[in-house]
Design a protein around this motif. Sequence first.
Motif, PDB file in Angstrom:
ATOM      1  N   ALA A  23     -17.779  12.233 -25.109  1.00  0.00           N
ATOM      2  CA  ALA A  23     -18.247  11.107 -24.290  1.00  0.00           C
ATOM      3  C   ALA A  23     -19.238  11.572 -23.227  1.00  0.00           C
ATOM      4  N   LEU A  24     -18.970  12.685 -22.578  1.00  0.00           N
ATOM      5  CA  LEU A  24     -19.878  13.214 -21.558  1.00  0.00           C
ATOM      6  C   LEU A  24     -21.221  13.591 -22.188  1.00  0.00           C
ATOM      7  N   GLY A  29     -26.860  12.067 -22.955  1.00  0.00           N
ATOM      8  CA  GLY A  29     -27.927  11.728 -23.898  1.00  0.00           C
ATOM      9  C   GLY A  29     -28.477  10.332 -23.646  1.00  0.00           C
ATOM     10  N   VAL A  30     -27.594   9.385 -23.360  1.00  0.00           N
ATOM     11  CA  VAL A  30     -28.028   8.019 -23.049  1.00  0.00           C
ATOM     12  C   VAL A  30     -28.869   8.015 -21.779  1.00  0.00           C
ATOM     13  N   PHE A  31     -28.422   8.750 -20.764  1.00  0.00           N
ATOM     14  CA  PHE A  31     -29.211   8.839 -19.532  1.00  0.00           C
ATOM     15  C   PHE A  31     -30.605   9.385 -19.823  1.00  0.00           C
ATOM     16  N   ILE A  32     -30.663  10.438 -20.604  1.00  0.00           N
ATOM     17  CA  ILE A  32     -31.953  11.033 -20.967  1.00  0.00           C
ATOM     18  C   ILE A  32     -32.806  10.027 -21.726  1.00  0.00           C
ATOM     19  N   GLY A 124     -30.521   4.195 -16.203  1.00  0.00           N
ATOM     20  CA  GLY A 124     -29.950   5.306 -16.960  1.00  0.00           C
ATOM     21  C   GLY A 124     -28.562   5.687 -16.479  1.00  0.00           C
ATOM     22  N   PHE A 125     -28.362   5.730 -15.156  1.00  0.00           N
ATOM     23  CA  PHE A 125     -27.041   6.040 -14.602  1.00  0.00           C
ATOM     24  C   PHE A 125     -26.007   4.994 -15.018  1.00  0.00           C
ATOM     25  N   ALA A 129     -22.834   5.693 -17.509  1.00  0.00           N
ATOM     26  CA  ALA A 129     -21.449   5.473 -17.077  1.00  0.00           C
ATOM     27  C   ALA A 129     -20.710   4.560 -18.051  1.00  0.00           C
ATOM     28  N   ILE A 130     -21.343   3.486 -18.440  1.00  0.00           N
ATOM     29  CA  ILE A 130     -20.719   2.562 -19.396  1.00  0.00           C
ATOM     30  C   ILE A 130     -20.483   3.258 -20.732  1.00  0.00           C
ATOM     31  N   SER A 131     -21.480   4.004 -21.201  1.00  0.00           N
ATOM     32  CA  SER A 131     -21.337   4.648 -22.511  1.00  0.00           C
ATOM     33  C   SER A 131     -20.283   5.753 -22.481  1.00  0.00           C
ATOM     34  N   TYR A 132     -20.107   6.425 -21.342  1.00  0.00           N
ATOM     35  CA  TYR A 132     -19.068   7.457 -21.251  1.00  0.00           C
ATOM     36  C   TYR A 132     -17.691   6.848 -21.544  1.00  0.00           C
ATOM     37  N   PHE A 133     -17.374   5.776 -20.823  1.00  0.00           N
ATOM     38  CA  PHE A 133     -16.045   5.171 -20.998  1.00  0.00           C
ATOM     39  C   PHE A 133     -15.893   4.533 -22.380  1.00  0.00           C
TER      40      PHE A 133
END
Length: 152
Positions: A23-24, A29-32, A124-125, A129-133
């Motif tokens: 997840a991290l 990757g999503v942030f990037i 991106g932040f 955060a959403i994609s991590y969870f």
Amino acid sequence: MKFNPKEKLYELLSLNDSSRHIALSFAIGVFISVSPFLGFHTIAALLIAWIFRLNKAAIMVGTYTNNPWTFAPVYGFGLWIGLKLYGIKETMPDISWGNTKIMDIFNYLKPYFMPFIIGSLLLGFVAAAISYFAVDYAVQRFRKRRGVETTP
């Protein structure tokens, strides 16, 4: 070779790593992918994965969530967020295209540069955060359904 999103999702959920690490890696990757540094996404993802020992497959899948079909809406939304934060009401510069030189375009777009950067980074932040969870939950649920023991 045809891209199959369902297959990529299965590969992501099946990675041999802890759900938090997957997840991290995916979230970074999503942030990037949403970051405004277009053209450096792949290099940045691989470099960050190597430096921080992240899951390379997960970070690359996350990095390619923003692709040529989604660039315009994602970056448009990032710019909109930045304009709101900066209190800029005018969203389109009034450009006289008839006698415009390349340097004129840079001057027209200059006031939108920092709002674009700040808005894209903030977006991106939030997306990370959403994609991590979401990915942590999805990996844990996938493993529970498959009867795979999860690692902390």
